[in-house]
Design an enzyme around this catalytic site. Sequence first.
Site, PDB file in Angstrom:
ATOM      1  N   HIS A  37      27.023  14.815  36.320  1.00 20.36           N
ATOM      2  CA  HIS A  37      26.177  13.863  36.104  1.00 20.36           C
ATOM      3  C   HIS A  37      26.561  12.472  36.263  1.00 20.36           C
ATOM      4  CE1 HIS A  37      23.750  16.355  33.704  1.00 20.36           C
ATOM      5  NE2 HIS A  37      22.865  15.561  33.149  1.00 20.36           N
ATOM      6  N   LYS A 102      22.514  21.786  24.048  1.00 22.00           N
ATOM      7  CA  LYS A 102      22.815  22.396  22.712  1.00 22.00           C
ATOM      8  C   LYS A 102      23.587  20.946  21.873  1.00 22.00           C
ATOM      9  CE  LYS A 102      27.465  23.681  22.706  1.00 22.00           C
ATOM     10  NZ  LYS A 102      28.517  23.647  21.975  1.00 22.00           N
TER      11      LYS A 102
END
Lengths: 186, 279
Positions: A37, A102
């Site tokens: 990222h 999550k």
Amino acid sequence: MEKRITLPLTREMARTIKSGDACLLSGVIYTARDAAHKRLVELVESGKPLPFDIKDATIYYVGPTPAKPGQVIGSAGPTTSYRMDAYSPILIREGETGMIGKGKRGSEVISAMKEYGAVYFAAIGGAGALLSSCIKSAEIVCYEDLGAEAVRRLVVEDLPVVAVIDSEGGNLYETGVSAYLDSLKS
Amino acid sequence: MREIKADIITERIAELCVAANCVLPCDIKSRIEDARSKEPWHTAQGILDKIIENYGIAERDNVPICQDTGVCCVFLKIGQEVHIDGDLRAAVDEGVRRGYGEGYLRKSVVKDPLRRVNTGDNTPAMLYTEIVPGDKIELTVAPKGFGSENMSKLAMLKPSDGIEGVKAFILQTVKDAGPNPCPPIVVGVGIGGTFDKAAYLAKKALMRSTDVRNSDEFYAELEAEMLEKINSLGIGPQGLGGRTTALAVNIEWMPTHIAGLPVAVNINCHVTRHRTLVI
């Protein structure tokens, strides 16, 4: 009843998915964790093209275990998403419509999801052996030097996820807990 | 004096790394299955079923239960009458290197916390040694995932905060963690000692079987009370609501300073893995 969703996910489609929807995702998804990222956002910020088409793309926050001989991929469950919070708003602006991970998300991510139309799905953390059976192919797109953290292109079939945060800000982490607690009172 | 070759330690560590990552301990399986039978919330039941299916697949196919095969915590209880022939630290790391390589486990360790280059072989192990009476070595390998490690906390409470302060801190830590550490969790608590000893005790608490309660009845009652309180929060499996937030609360304690009340909470996910053997 699960919602079957074929990827890529357009912004219009993303807006139709609601918090609490159990979904089965099929099609192409890309993997990226913290290190990938960071690199992707650095490319965006320096005006360079990304190594894959981010428009309508779904990114799965996963660093799989190495594939054993004969396996497509090793165990491949989600990692905790908040570590991607610094980067996600930028990728959503660039066209990302789906995120699979999550755990909680920050307010800036949720604002970007509302503004552009994106969904945050959760897969079952710690169910890596089960989830990998839904992955039909895996190939490295870039950042091979990152090992487990390299960006991979996965083709998935009926990957079971739950839409936790939708494009209106509905959040199952809040409503799920309160619904359960309310059920105890009645 | 009994001599144990370092090579033997390497071999055993390598075996334990693979076994710990692929086969969930029996006590944790029992806790999860028991929780499933008591879980009233539909969503939570479905998630627990998937978790049970997952560790079944992992055990059957000898694949990792979770992709985060962890940083490798190695606990050695070394009998004081043992002489180790070879370099112990190197032997342990070689065991981890082999286990994680040959076992197709993920390499999740960076050499430097700020410059962050992967060591490529999951070394070094987080090594804890203790000298004990006897002529044996007890090895415990506990792969520790960081989704739950990141949700752990430590507080230097005041003696006046007392037991209520400790209870509030444990509960707040679990609440703040919410869905992030992959509930249902196992909560390791360390109370007393110093800043570092409290954290060590919390980690050590996670090594204790959830079938075994604290040998001191006062702390055994505190474990039971905290489990009940945590399971009343409603967080549930994966944080989507339900009764089953924690499988167990294990507390370890030790003497401390008259001025202090250190308390550490080390959270572990439902994939609470550890394997022990004795050489």
